[in-house]
Scaffold this motif. Structure first.
Motif, PDB file in Angstrom:
ATOM      1  N   UNK A  23      39.386  49.960  33.806  1.00  0.00           N
ATOM      2  CA  UNK A  23      40.466  50.857  34.865  1.00  0.00           C
ATOM      3  C   UNK A  23      41.237  49.985  35.490  1.00  0.00           C
ATOM      4  N   UNK A  24      40.602  48.874  36.120  1.00  0.00           N
ATOM      5  CA  UNK A  24      41.466  47.514  36.676  1.00  0.00           C
ATOM      6  C   UNK A  24      42.282  47.094  35.783  1.00  0.00           C
ATOM      7  N   UNK A  25      41.777  46.626  34.360  1.00  0.00           N
ATOM      8  CA  UNK A  25      42.471  46.066  33.560  1.00  0.00           C
ATOM      9  C   UNK A  25      43.749  46.954  33.122  1.00  0.00           C
ATOM     10  N   UNK A  26      43.642  48.167  33.054  1.00  0.00           N
ATOM     11  CA  UNK A  26      44.641  48.968  32.538  1.00  0.00           C
ATOM     12  C   UNK A  26      45.722  48.844  33.768  1.00  0.00           C
ATOM     13  N   UNK A  27      45.296  49.046  34.961  1.00  0.00           N
ATOM     14  CA  UNK A  27      46.306  48.978  36.459  1.00  0.00           C
ATOM     15  C   UNK A  27      47.213  47.730  36.048  1.00  0.00           C
ATOM     16  N   UNK A  28      46.365  46.728  35.989  1.00  0.00           N
ATOM     17  CA  UNK A  28      47.186  45.479  35.971  1.00  0.00           C
ATOM     18  C   UNK A  28      48.071  45.230  34.701  1.00  0.00           C
ATOM     19  N   UNK A  29      47.369  45.964  33.505  1.00  0.00           N
ATOM     20  CA  UNK A  29      48.516  45.820  32.350  1.00  0.00           C
ATOM     21  C   UNK A  29      49.863  46.655  32.439  1.00  0.00           C
ATOM     22  N   UNK A  56      35.657  42.319  40.175  1.00  0.00           N
ATOM     23  CA  UNK A  56      36.611  41.086  40.148  1.00  0.00           C
ATOM     24  C   UNK A  56      36.027  39.839  39.787  1.00  0.00           C
ATOM     25  N   UNK A  57      34.799  39.664  39.952  1.00  0.00           N
ATOM     26  CA  UNK A  57      34.073  38.419  39.677  1.00  0.00           C
ATOM     27  C   UNK A  57      34.214  38.429  38.012  1.00  0.00           C
ATOM     28  N   UNK A  58      33.554  39.350  37.523  1.00  0.00           N
ATOM     29  CA  UNK A  58      33.841  39.698  35.791  1.00  0.00           C
ATOM     30  C   UNK A  58      35.065  39.363  35.318  1.00  0.00           C
ATOM     31  N   UNK A  59      36.177  39.934  35.868  1.00  0.00           N
ATOM     32  CA  UNK A  59      37.341  39.916  35.276  1.00  0.00           C
ATOM     33  C   UNK A  59      37.875  38.218  35.389  1.00  0.00           C
TER      34      UNK A  59
END
Length: 76
Positions: A23-29, A56-59
């Protein structure tokens, strides 16, 4: 006809982490200029501090995001 906002139930914490990472990756994309602190991210995605830190650490470790000197997370 609207779509209801429904929280998914996950059987393991790992599934919840992976889902939030996606979900976070999609928002940043979708918003390449997005820049948030951990506190802001917690509120934005309605998650607890520990979960937010883990995601966020993993990303960051995977090279998707980077942390600025001011503590904001931005696209890498």
């Amino acid at each position: 006809m609207g779509v209801a906002n429904v929280r998914a139930t996950f059987s393991t914490p790992g599934q919840a982490i992976r889902a939030l990472m996606q979900q976070v990756q999609a928002e940043y994309a979708e918003m390449p200029g997005l820049s948030v602190t951990l506190s802001q991210a917690q509120r934005l995605w309605a998650v607890d501090q520990r979960t937010c830190e883990e995601v966020f650490s993993r990303l960051v470790c995977s090279g998707v995001l980077r942390k600025t000197t001011k503590g904001h997370f931005v696209r890498a």
